[in-house]
Motif scaffolding. Sequence first.
Motif, PDB file in Angstrom:
ATOM      1  N   LEU A  76     -31.160 -78.233  50.018  1.00  0.00           N
ATOM      2  CA  LEU A  76     -31.224 -77.790  48.628  1.00  0.00           C
ATOM      3  C   LEU A  76     -30.956 -76.301  48.485  1.00  0.00           C
ATOM      4  N   GLY A  77     -30.880 -75.591  49.612  1.00  0.00           N
ATOM      5  CA  GLY A  77     -30.603 -74.163  49.559  1.00  0.00           C
ATOM      6  C   GLY A  77     -31.727 -73.366  48.932  1.00  0.00           C
ATOM      7  N   ILE A  78     -32.952 -73.768  49.207  1.00  0.00           N
ATOM      8  CA  ILE A  78     -34.110 -73.055  48.664  1.00  0.00           C
ATOM      9  C   ILE A  78     -35.014 -72.624  49.803  1.00  0.00           C
ATOM     10  N   ALA A  79     -35.943 -71.758  49.486  1.00  0.00           N
ATOM     11  CA  ALA A  79     -36.950 -71.339  50.467  1.00  0.00           C
ATOM     12  C   ALA A  79     -38.320 -71.586  49.871  1.00  0.00           C
ATOM     13  N   LEU A  80     -39.153 -72.273  50.629  1.00  0.00           N
ATOM     14  CA  LEU A  80     -40.532 -72.492  50.217  1.00  0.00           C
ATOM     15  C   LEU A  80     -41.395 -71.464  50.929  1.00  0.00           C
ATOM     16  N   SER A  81     -42.305 -70.861  50.198  1.00  0.00           N
ATOM     17  CA  SER A  81     -43.162 -69.845  50.807  1.00  0.00           C
ATOM     18  C   SER A  81     -44.111 -70.484  51.805  1.00  0.00           C
ATOM     19  N   ASP A  82     -44.545 -69.687  52.785  1.00  0.00           N
ATOM     20  CA  ASP A  82     -45.509 -70.183  53.759  1.00  0.00           C
ATOM     21  C   ASP A  82     -46.794 -70.625  53.071  1.00  0.00           C
ATOM     22  N   GLU A  83     -47.200 -69.890  52.040  1.00  0.00           N
ATOM     23  CA  GLU A  83     -48.406 -70.256  51.305  1.00  0.00           C
ATOM     24  C   GLU A  83     -48.227 -71.598  50.615  1.00  0.00           C
ATOM     25  N   ALA A  84     -47.083 -71.814  50.026  1.00  0.00           N
ATOM     26  CA  ALA A  84     -46.820 -73.072  49.331  1.00  0.00           C
ATOM     27  C   ALA A  84     -46.824 -74.229  50.319  1.00  0.00           C
ATOM     28  N   ILE A  85     -46.244 -74.011  51.466  1.00  0.00           N
ATOM     29  CA  ILE A  85     -46.180 -75.060  52.474  1.00  0.00           C
ATOM     30  C   ILE A  85     -47.569 -75.369  53.015  1.00  0.00           C
ATOM     31  N   SER A  86     -48.373 -74.362  53.248  1.00  0.00           N
ATOM     32  CA  SER A  86     -49.679 -74.590  53.859  1.00  0.00           C
ATOM     33  C   SER A  86     -50.650 -75.282  52.917  1.00  0.00           C
ATOM     34  N   VAL A  87     -50.497 -75.126  51.622  1.00  0.00           N
ATOM     35  CA  VAL A  87     -51.416 -75.764  50.687  1.00  0.00           C
ATOM     36  C   VAL A  87     -50.884 -77.100  50.175  1.00  0.00           C
ATOM     37  N   THR A  88     -49.701 -77.466  50.559  1.00  0.00           N
ATOM     38  CA  THR A  88     -49.105 -78.708  50.096  1.00  0.00           C
ATOM     39  C   THR A  88     -49.707 -79.857  50.877  1.00  0.00           C
ATOM     40  N   GLY A  89     -50.487 -80.675  50.195  1.00  0.00           N
ATOM     41  CA  GLY A  89     -51.144 -81.771  50.882  1.00  0.00           C
ATOM     42  C   GLY A  89     -50.738 -83.143  50.402  1.00  0.00           C
ATOM     43  N   THR A  90     -50.051 -83.217  49.268  1.00  0.00           N
ATOM     44  CA  THR A  90     -49.649 -84.508  48.708  1.00  0.00           C
ATOM     45  C   THR A  90     -48.178 -84.461  48.310  1.00  0.00           C
ATOM     46  N   PRO A  91     -47.553 -85.610  48.183  1.00  0.00           N
ATOM     47  CA  PRO A  91     -46.175 -85.623  47.706  1.00  0.00           C
ATOM     48  C   PRO A  91     -46.021 -84.936  46.342  1.00  0.00           C
ATOM     49  N   ARG A  92     -46.997 -85.122  45.431  1.00  0.00           N
ATOM     50  CA  ARG A  92     -46.903 -84.473  44.126  1.00  0.00           C
ATOM     51  C   ARG A  92     -46.877 -82.946  44.274  1.00  0.00           C
ATOM     52  N   ALA A  93     -47.744 -82.406  45.097  1.00  0.00           N
ATOM     53  CA  ALA A  93     -47.796 -80.959  45.290  1.00  0.00           C
ATOM     54  C   ALA A  93     -46.502 -80.450  45.922  1.00  0.00           C
ATOM     55  N   LEU A  94     -45.977 -81.197  46.887  1.00  0.00           N
ATOM     56  CA  LEU A  94     -44.721 -80.783  47.518  1.00  0.00           C
ATOM     57  C   LEU A  94     -43.569 -80.842  46.516  1.00  0.00           C
ATOM     58  N   LEU A  95     -43.502 -81.893  45.706  1.00  0.00           N
ATOM     59  CA  LEU A  95     -42.461 -81.977  44.682  1.00  0.00           C
ATOM     60  C   LEU A  95     -42.555 -80.816  43.699  1.00  0.00           C
ATOM     61  N   ASP A  96     -43.774 -80.464  43.306  1.00  0.00           N
ATOM     62  CA  ASP A  96     -43.957 -79.322  42.401  1.00  0.00           C
ATOM     63  C   ASP A  96     -43.409 -78.049  43.023  1.00  0.00           C
TER      64      ASP A  96
END
Length: 85
Positions: free
Chosen positions: A55-75
């Motif tokens: 997708l050519g995007i970057a997810l922050s380390d903070e966003a990745i570490s708190v992502t626990g569900t598919p909904r949170a990851l999609l957000d």
Amino acid sequence: MASFGIKELVDVLRESAGEDEDINLEGDILDIDFESLGYDSLALFNTIRWVERDLGIALSDEAISVTGTPRALLDEINRAAAQAA
């Protein structure tokens, strides 16, 4: 970019986990944590890297570490995609 949805995420999750038959991605999985779905940190890491690369995007380390569900990851994915646009 159109919104990245659950169908796209499930496809990437399946690809990232390989052929593991213990992982069930049927039904309403949006609010089930990845661990309960059978995803370990390596499978989730592979999923996130695939999303960033394709997708050519970057997810922050903070966003990745708190992502626990598919909904949170999609957000997080859709937030990063909107910022990149």
